[in-house]
Design a protein around this motif. Structure first.
Motif, PDB file in Angstrom:
ATOM      1  N   ASN A 244       7.749 -34.558 -16.069  1.00  0.00           N
ATOM      2  CA  ASN A 244       7.768 -33.306 -16.839  1.00  0.00           C
ATOM      3  C   ASN A 244       9.088 -32.555 -16.719  1.00  0.00           C
ATOM      4  O   ASN A 244       9.183 -31.408 -17.138  1.00  0.00           O
ATOM      5  N   ARG A 258      12.065 -23.397 -15.313  1.00  0.00           N
ATOM      6  CA  ARG A 258      11.236 -23.990 -16.377  1.00  0.00           C
ATOM      7  C   ARG A 258      10.482 -25.216 -15.861  1.00  0.00           C
ATOM      8  O   ARG A 258       9.298 -25.409 -16.173  1.00  0.00           O
ATOM      9  N   HIS A 259      11.162 -26.031 -15.059  1.00  0.00           N
ATOM     10  CA  HIS A 259      10.521 -27.242 -14.530  1.00  0.00           C
ATOM     11  C   HIS A 259       9.349 -26.895 -13.611  1.00  0.00           C
ATOM     12  O   HIS A 259       8.265 -27.485 -13.711  1.00  0.00           O
ATOM     13  N   GLU A 261       7.609 -24.123 -13.591  1.00  0.00           N
ATOM     14  CA  GLU A 261       6.523 -23.499 -14.343  1.00  0.00           C
ATOM     15  C   GLU A 261       5.722 -24.553 -15.105  1.00  0.00           C
ATOM     16  O   GLU A 261       4.483 -24.505 -15.138  1.00  0.00           O
ATOM     17  N   VAL A 262       6.411 -25.519 -15.697  1.00  0.00           N
ATOM     18  CA  VAL A 262       5.707 -26.616 -16.384  1.00  0.00           C
ATOM     19  C   VAL A 262       4.872 -27.402 -15.375  1.00  0.00           C
ATOM     20  O   VAL A 262       3.719 -27.778 -15.653  1.00  0.00           O
ATOM     21  N   THR A 263       5.437 -27.636 -14.202  1.00  0.00           N
ATOM     22  CA  THR A 263       4.704 -28.354 -13.155  1.00  0.00           C
ATOM     23  C   THR A 263       3.452 -27.582 -12.744  1.00  0.00           C
ATOM     24  O   THR A 263       2.375 -28.169 -12.556  1.00  0.00           O
ATOM     25  N   LEU A 266       0.864 -27.875 -15.465  1.00  0.00           N
ATOM     26  CA  LEU A 266       0.370 -29.251 -15.523  1.00  0.00           C
ATOM     27  C   LEU A 266      -0.626 -29.522 -14.397  1.00  0.00           C
ATOM     28  O   LEU A 266      -1.690 -30.111 -14.621  1.00  0.00           O
TER      29      LEU A 266
END
Length: 722
Positions: A244, A258-259, A261-263, A266
């Motif tokens: 991701n 951003r990484h 938050e996406v993690t 997810l």
């Protein structure tokens, strides 16, 4: 829009503002500052208006360009549609011409399907009904096993093993693909896969049990499909975690935010699926929910270690630490209502060693930023001191510059950020901040000394030396006040190291304030030195010019000193009082003239001038009890001149009594100073004066002599006794 009405309202508002700013006569001195402030605001508003208009114009130009591009696209689409319409008209004719071919194709397709069905009638299906396929495969294997046991058909078994093994590999491949994409399948499909795995696990257990009894183990046993299934699930989790990251630092400075938050999103979604979907589909002994939790925790930990090893810069340390220590174990992830797991059961996401390395790197990066900023700030402020303009002042007219406030604000901002990570890191950031502020004080000291030295080399170079030295003194006091406020806010932290850092910080700026005050007075007393040299000379006996000039000059300087903060003003006036008294008394002890018949007249003149000096220094006497900067043992500094004059004036019959009273007030007066005083009277010889002083001092109290006064600061030149 009524322009005239707006102008009238603006004029009325300006009148009200002007009247509020100029309510007192002393505010007329600030008219130039008010004018500069209004001019800066006007310039700022005009720049904002120009920027807004330019932005609107750019938007219009961009819109026109897009409209032009859209017009070209519309014309192209219209041409394409026309071509398509021409092609469609030929389709009905083509359909009629290939109708026979279509019929033959249908017949051929039916034959092909029939042949395919015949081919797989007695083979295991490769897709779809995996449970039925696995059941069929199991039956065939049992049949072959029975034939082998009854008849020993070795060759027959060998011929049948290949298709069965191929079909078994096909089922395993299907299961692997299914479990690898577990979040995309329906529950009933997952249940089917789990039933197959459980059946194979039971077959493995049976084969192992039979091996214990007969020593025989089938070549394809144990298959350990459950362990392989868990490996597949683990690989799927790793792929989800590592797959991701869509950006690098070179693409976006906020890539890590951003990484992460996406993690976070997810993991929450996946664990929600695990709790709602997987928990009912797997047998209880799989403990599948906790299995997934630990797999996500382990994979995420490994991934973050790789991110750290790749290197972090700037605020990325804060981002990662805050996410690991606050976001991950908090209500935004593990404590989220859809997840709700105790972080303690999973352990720390990163090891203590990794956290400590991040802490150290974060503090080192913070220290580097401090040093870089402080060096630039000191250089900038040192240049500003030489400008031909007065420094800025606050609402009370006290000069100041902004560097001290800015560095404290930087420290407070770093403390606020560190507090969101952990209290331990905040404590480190606080100690570092205090060290850096104290270090800035030393850098400030070097710049001030260089500024002072350059100025005294050529006093025409810096037109506002006094004003900026006043601002520096106020800055030092402000630093001590801000330090005390910071100490009060962090007073609940019981740390001897922290206490020492605050003490060092306060002492640094207190001593710097005192040094700067000394430089400020050096500027004034440098002009007055020739007039102090004229004191107690034959010229001085017949004139009042020296003291009048000294008082007038100092009074002129004191008009500038009103821009000091009250506490600094009292301190500077107090130091001026000590300096004047010391220089005046030194002039008395220098024995520039010998008094005989004119002793009383000279003593009266000294008393008169002492009163004149006391009147000049009256602000230092006001609220003396509140002046914590002044030593209590020097409260009668200015009166020391009058006390000396009384000794000079008194008759020789009562000189011993007068000296005893003098020693009670000023017990630290030295033997040489008393000898000079008696010699100045002109009625004592040197040997007689020395003997009288020696007898007097031998009978004085030793405890009293420990108290210090102005006389401890005065050195009698050795040339007087030669």
């Amino acid at each position: 829009m009524n322009i005239e009405l707006l102008q009238e309202e603006a004029i009325l508002s300006a009148s009200i503002s002007l009247s509020s700013m100029l309510q007192r006569p002393d505010q007329l001195e600030k008219v130039e500052q008010y004018k500069q402030r209004v001019t800066r605001k006007k310039t700022s508003v005009e720049a904002m208006l120009k920027t807004a208009v330019q932005s609107q114009l750019d938007g219009v130009v961009s819109g026109l360009q897009q409209l032009q591009s859209a017009l070209v696209d519309i014309n192209d689409i219209r041409q394409r549609l026309h071509e398509i319409e021409e092609c469609i008209t030929t389709i009905p004719t083509l359909c009629e011409s290939v109708k026979n071919v279509q019929q033959e194709h249908v017949v051929y397709s039916q034959y092909a399907v029939a042949m395919e069905n015949l081919k797989h009638i007695f083979t295991v299906p490769e897709r779809g009904e995996m449970l039925h396929a696995h059941h069929s495969l199991d039956l065939k294997i049992r049949v072959r096993s029975t034939l082998y046991e009854l008849h020993g058909y070795h060759n027959h078994l060998a011929r049948q093993t290949t298709p069965c093994s191929s079909n078994g590999r096909t089922v395993r491949k299907e299961l692997r693909l299914l479990l690898g994409s577990i979040f995309k399948y329906e529950p009933q499909v997952i249940v089917t896969a789990v039933r197959i795995i459980e059946r194979e696990e039971r077959a493995d257990a049976y084969a192992i049990q039979r091996q214990k009894q007969s020593g025989f183990m089938s070549p394809d046993r144990p298959k350990k499909w459950k362990a392989r299934a868990l490996e597949v699930l683990s690989d799927a989790v790793i792929e989800r975690i590592e797959g991701n990251q869509f950006e690098e630092r070179i693409d976006n400075k906020m890539w890590l935010v951003r990484h992460l938050e996406v993690t976070r999103l997810l993991i929450i979604e996946d664990l929600r699926v695990v709790k709602t979907l997987c928990s009912p589909c797997f047998p209880p002994h799989w403990d599948i929910v906790n299995q997934f939790f630990h797999k996500y925790h382990t994979s995420l930990s490994k991934h973050l270690e790789e991110v750290i090893a790749a290197g972090l810069v700037g605020n990325e340390f804060v981002t990662l630490l805050s996410w690991v220590l606050q976001t991950y174990p908090g209500p935004e992830l593990l404590r989220h209502p859809d997840v709700n797991i105790d972080p303690i059961s999973l352990g720390s996401l990163l090891s203590d060693v990794s956290i400590e390395k991040l802490f150290q790197a974060y503090i080192s990066n913070m220290a580097y930023n401090y040093n870089d900023w402080m060096q630039k700030t000191v250089e900038t402020e040192a240049r500003d001191w030489r400008r031909p303009v007065v420094p800025e002042s606050d609402g009370d007219g006290h000069y100041h510059t902004e560097s001290i406030v800015i560095i404290f604000q930087m420290v407070e901002q770093n403390l606020s950020v560190s507090c969101t990570i952990s209290n331990g890191l905040m404590m480190r950031a606080l100690i570092l901040g205090l060290e850096q502020i104290a270090q800035y004080g030393e850098m400030y000291r070097e710049a001030i000394n260089l500024f002072k030295n350059k100025h005294f080399e050529d006093r025409s170079q810096v037109p506002y030396f006094t004003h900026y030295m006043i601002a520096i003194i106020n800055n030092c006091l402000h630093a001590m006040e801000l330090s005390q406020q910071m100490r009060n806010r962090n007073g609940n932290k019981d740390s001897s190291l922290l206490f020492n850092k605050f003490e060092i910080l306060s002492q640094t700026y207190d001593s710097l304030r005192n040094e700067a005050a000394g430089f400020l007075l050096d500027e004034a007393f440098l002009d007055l030195e020739p007039h102090f040299q004229d004191l107690l000379t034959r010229k001085w006996v017949m004139s009042t010019v020296p003291v009048d000039t000294i008082c007038a000059t100092l009074e002129d300087y004191f008009q500038d000193y009103i821009h000091l903060k009250p506490r600094n003003f009292k301190y500077v006036i107090r130091q001026a009082e000590i300096c004047i008294t010391r220089k005046y008394i030194t002039s008395i002890f220098q024995k520039k003239l010998s008094l005989k018949d004119e002793r009383r007249e000279v003593a009266e003149k000294i008393i008169q001038e002492a009163g004149q000096i006391e009147a000049l220094l009256a602000p230092a006497s006001l609220n003396r009890d509140l002046l914590t900067d002044a030593p209590k043992d020097t409260e009668d500094t200015a009166k020391a001149i009058s006390a000396l004059a009384e000794v000079i004036k008194c008759d020789s019959e009562i000189i011993t009594l007068e000296l005893i009273n003098f020693l009670k007030k000023y017990p630290d007066v030295t033997q040489d100073q008393l000898i000079c005083l008696l010699s100045l009277r002109g009625d004592f010889g040197r040997l007689e004066a020395r003997q009288r002083v020696a007898d007097l001092l031998s009978s004085s109290s030793k405890e009293e002599s420990a108290r210090t006064t102005i006389f401890s600061m005065i050195v009698v030149p050795s040339s007087i006794f030669s």
